[in-house]
Motif scaffolding. Structure first.
Motif, mmCIF file in Angstrom:
data_model
loop_
_atom_site.group_PDB
_atom_site.id
_atom_site.type_symbol
_atom_site.label_atom_id
_atom_site.label_comp_id
_atom_site.label_asym_id
_atom_site.label_seq_id
_atom_site.Cartn_x
_atom_site.Cartn_y
_atom_site.Cartn_z
ATOM 1 N N GLN A 88 11.937 -40.318 -22.952
ATOM 2 C CA GLN A 88 12.649 -41.306 -23.786
ATOM 3 C C GLN A 88 12.932 -42.716 -23.040
ATOM 4 O O GLN A 88 12.654 -43.569 -23.503
ATOM 5 C CB GLN A 88 13.640 -40.978 -24.562
ATOM 6 N N PRO A 92 9.105 -45.123 -25.437
ATOM 7 C CA PRO A 92 9.019 -46.050 -26.387
ATOM 8 C C PRO A 92 8.121 -47.466 -25.760
ATOM 9 O O PRO A 92 7.317 -47.970 -26.459
ATOM 10 C CB PRO A 92 10.518 -46.366 -26.711
ATOM 11 N N TRP A 112 16.509 -49.857 -26.735
ATOM 12 C CA TRP A 112 16.492 -48.419 -26.901
ATOM 13 C C TRP A 112 16.199 -47.503 -25.705
ATOM 14 O O TRP A 112 17.036 -46.888 -25.092
ATOM 15 C CB TRP A 112 15.576 -48.269 -28.185
ATOM 16 N N TYR A 158 2.874 -38.678 -28.135
ATOM 17 C CA TYR A 158 3.008 -39.590 -27.534
ATOM 18 C C TYR A 158 1.861 -40.151 -26.716
ATOM 19 O O TYR A 158 1.076 -41.178 -26.579
ATOM 20 C CB TYR A 158 4.300 -39.767 -26.368
ATOM 21 N N LEU A 198 5.783 -41.605 -34.179
ATOM 22 C CA LEU A 198 7.133 -41.756 -34.459
ATOM 23 C C LEU A 198 7.879 -40.766 -35.319
ATOM 24 O O LEU A 198 9.003 -40.455 -35.028
ATOM 25 C CB LEU A 198 7.303 -42.991 -35.639
ATOM 26 N N VAL A 201 8.952 -38.541 -32.327
ATOM 27 C CA VAL A 201 10.058 -39.270 -31.809
ATOM 28 C C VAL A 201 11.433 -38.740 -32.512
ATOM 29 O O VAL A 201 12.532 -38.499 -31.945
ATOM 30 C CB VAL A 201 10.107 -40.691 -31.458
ATOM 31 N N ASN A 202 11.121 -39.058 -33.779
ATOM 32 C CA ASN A 202 12.471 -38.621 -34.686
ATOM 33 C C ASN A 202 12.963 -37.523 -34.504
ATOM 34 O O ASN A 202 14.102 -37.102 -34.498
ATOM 35 C CB ASN A 202 12.095 -39.095 -36.288
ATOM 36 N N HIS A 242 19.507 -44.381 -32.345
ATOM 37 C CA HIS A 242 18.365 -44.390 -32.029
ATOM 38 C C HIS A 242 17.469 -43.755 -33.134
ATOM 39 O O HIS A 242 16.351 -43.919 -33.586
ATOM 40 C CB HIS A 242 17.812 -43.554 -30.619
ATOM 41 N N THR A 246 14.405 -44.938 -35.733
ATOM 42 C CA THR A 246 13.140 -44.481 -36.046
ATOM 43 C C THR A 246 13.059 -43.977 -37.562
ATOM 44 O O THR A 246 11.800 -44.172 -38.141
ATOM 45 C CB THR A 246 12.507 -42.993 -35.053
ATOM 46 N N GLN A 247 14.089 -43.726 -38.158
ATOM 47 C CA GLN A 247 14.037 -43.677 -39.640
ATOM 48 C C GLN A 247 13.498 -44.924 -40.104
ATOM 49 O O GLN A 247 13.052 -44.946 -41.263
ATOM 50 C CB GLN A 247 15.224 -42.886 -40.026
ATOM 51 N N MET A 249 11.861 -47.294 -39.156
ATOM 52 C CA MET A 249 10.871 -47.776 -38.914
ATOM 53 C C MET A 249 9.851 -46.778 -39.841
ATOM 54 O O MET A 249 8.844 -47.267 -40.691
ATOM 55 C CB MET A 249 10.176 -47.473 -37.381
#
Lengths: 376, 88
Positions: A88, A92, A112, A158, A198, A201-202, A242, A246-247, A249
């Motif tokens: 992380q 990002p 972030w 990723y 995303l 990542v969430n 963080h 992401t939520q 986005m």
């Protein structure tokens, strides 16, 4: 087509989508398309902390006195956390910055990622303090099969996105021959990969991290490794922020208030997102089995941690408007809440590091009423 | 003195707002089970549906909300309100 560090095209930055529009040129924050990212940045900056603020001398004594199976739980958990933040701290930036199109979002991504690097530095601070040879711990992250298995699952989306997105940045859409290999790049497919990345990542920040936090706090519930828990408390506070990023986005994309094409992309990806959540929950439960393979600890075992995985997965799915996957309704680890609340503990500043102590936080809102009792 | 502001929860419980710091504190004072975590408006756990009335926000929500959703930790009742708290 190649990425430009200062795009000289003249365009209305308020009409750009979050990703895959123009490269950002002027870093301006006076007018923002999505002001929520500015709020996240401000909150993150107010959270600033340094690992060295936390004293770990008693943790060293505690660690030496832990039974072998609890040392295994503690170190394995720490290795997993180190792995997650290694990813992380850079991803990002590497994945999203080349394709971001809004200045406030660009800065949020950097803020972030920066805070994740503090987390990584704090693991070194912890490991240095509790073991005599830190290399043994760090080296095992690459050698231990259980950990490397985790690395593959947290980085797959990723890496896939970065590969295709960098080809898109270089060559643009269409069929290209690269190193003798034919590749077909479509922006629509790339947007799908972005959405799924995303989501993964969430999952990383909202589920995987929380499982590791539960282990860290379980030691501190028994008044052991408390310095470590204090650091993890700071980290948990950052991660909560963080994951709301992401939520945001994902929700902006799905709602159509950003890029209209993303509405369909979000709909098409729905089943795969649910699958990402399901797989992560399974992997975390397997990890719990590995952690407790040599024995449980008071207050936590593989079974209870597994129930917590299911519980937290449900909570996170609901936050994204998805139907929960599991039947568990109540939190099997209710005590974790007091560790995750950042502002409800009142202590004297000289006695403890307080997470609610804001550095440089200024309330600049002034109302004419504020001068009512003001006499010359 | 402020008018009494009633809080109705899931059409099954009703009580007066007693000037607690936040709606979340008011619910906790009545032992209403409501999911919560950060108390800072960024984890989104204490999200509930506001079906009647208005609230005043003392801190910003940092999580995505629908028009009729509020975060209990970030607001207090401005009028009599009715909320739907999800099972937890």
């Amino acid at each position: 087509m190649a990425y430009s560090t200062f795009n000289r095209n003249v365009y209305d930055h308020l009409r750009q989508p979050m990703f895959f529009g123009e490269n950002v040129n002027v870093a301006r924050y006076d007018q923002q398309k999505h002001p929520i990212f500015e709020k996240l940045i401000e909150k993150q900056l107010s959270f600033f902390w340094r690992p060295e603020e936390v004293d770990l001398t008693t943790d060293r004594k505690d660690f030496v006195n832990l039974p072998a199976h609890e040392q295994h739980i503690f170190l394995s958990n720490l290795k997993y956390q180190t792995l997650l933040d290694s990813v992380q701290g850079r991803s990002p930036n590497v994945a999203f910055l080349p394709v971001v199109s809004l200045p406030e979002l660009e800065t949020w991504l950097e803020t972030w990622s920066f805070s994740e690097t503090i987390h990584s530095r704090s693991y070194t601070h912890i490991i240095r303090n509790v073991v005599t040879d830190p290399s043994k711990v760090f080296d095992d992250i690459l050698l231990n099969e259980e950990i490397t298995k985790r690395a593959i699952s947290v980085t797959a989306y990723y890496d896939d996105f970065i590969e295709v997105s960098s080809l898109y940045t270089l060559y643009g859409e269409g069929c290209h021959v690269v190193n003798g290999k034919e590749i077909d790049i479509s922006l629509r497919e790339l947007k799908k990969k972005l959405y799924l990345t995303l989501a993964s990542v969430n999952v990383l920040e909202a589920i995987r991290f929380y499982v590791s936090f539960a282990c860290s706090f379980a030691f501190a519930e028994r008044a052991l490794m408390e310095g470590n828990a204090k650091i993890i408390k700071f980290i948990a506070r950052d991660e909560a922020l963080h994951l709301s990023g992401t939520q945001q986005m994902l929700s902006l994309m799905a709602s159509g208030s950003d890029d209209p094409e993303m509405v369909d992309v979000a709909r098409e990806c729905r089943d795969e997102v649910i699958e990402i959540f399901r797989q992560a929950a399974e992997q975390e439960k397997e990890w719990a089995q590995y952690l407790f393979k040599d024995g449980s600890m008071i207050g936590l075992n593989a079974n209870i941690l597994g129930q917590y995985v299911e519980y937290i997965t449900n909570v996170r799915m609901r936050a994204l408007g998805l139907e929960p996957l599991f039947s568990v309704h109540s939190n099997p680890l209710p005590w974790i809440n007091s560790w995750l609340t950042s502002d409800n503990v009142q202590v004297a500043p000289q006695e403890s590091e307080i997470s609610s102590y804001l550095v440089g936080a200024i309330d600049s809102s002034v109302d004419s009423d504020d001068f009512d009792d003001f006499d010359l | 003195m402020d008018a009494v502001r009633r809080i109705r929860v899931n059409d099954s419980l009703e009580f007066d707002y007693q000037q607690e710091f936040s709606l979340l504190d008011a619910l906790e004072a009545r032992a209403v089970p409501v999911l919560h975590s950060c108390r800072g408006g960024y984890c989104g756990c204490c999200k509930v549906r506001l079906s009647e009335g208005r609230v005043s926000w003392h801190q910003d929500s940092l999580v995505p909300l629908q028009d009729d959703e509020i975060l209990c930790c970030c607001c207090t009742p401005l009028t009599a309100i009715a909320i739907n708290v999800p099972e937890c």
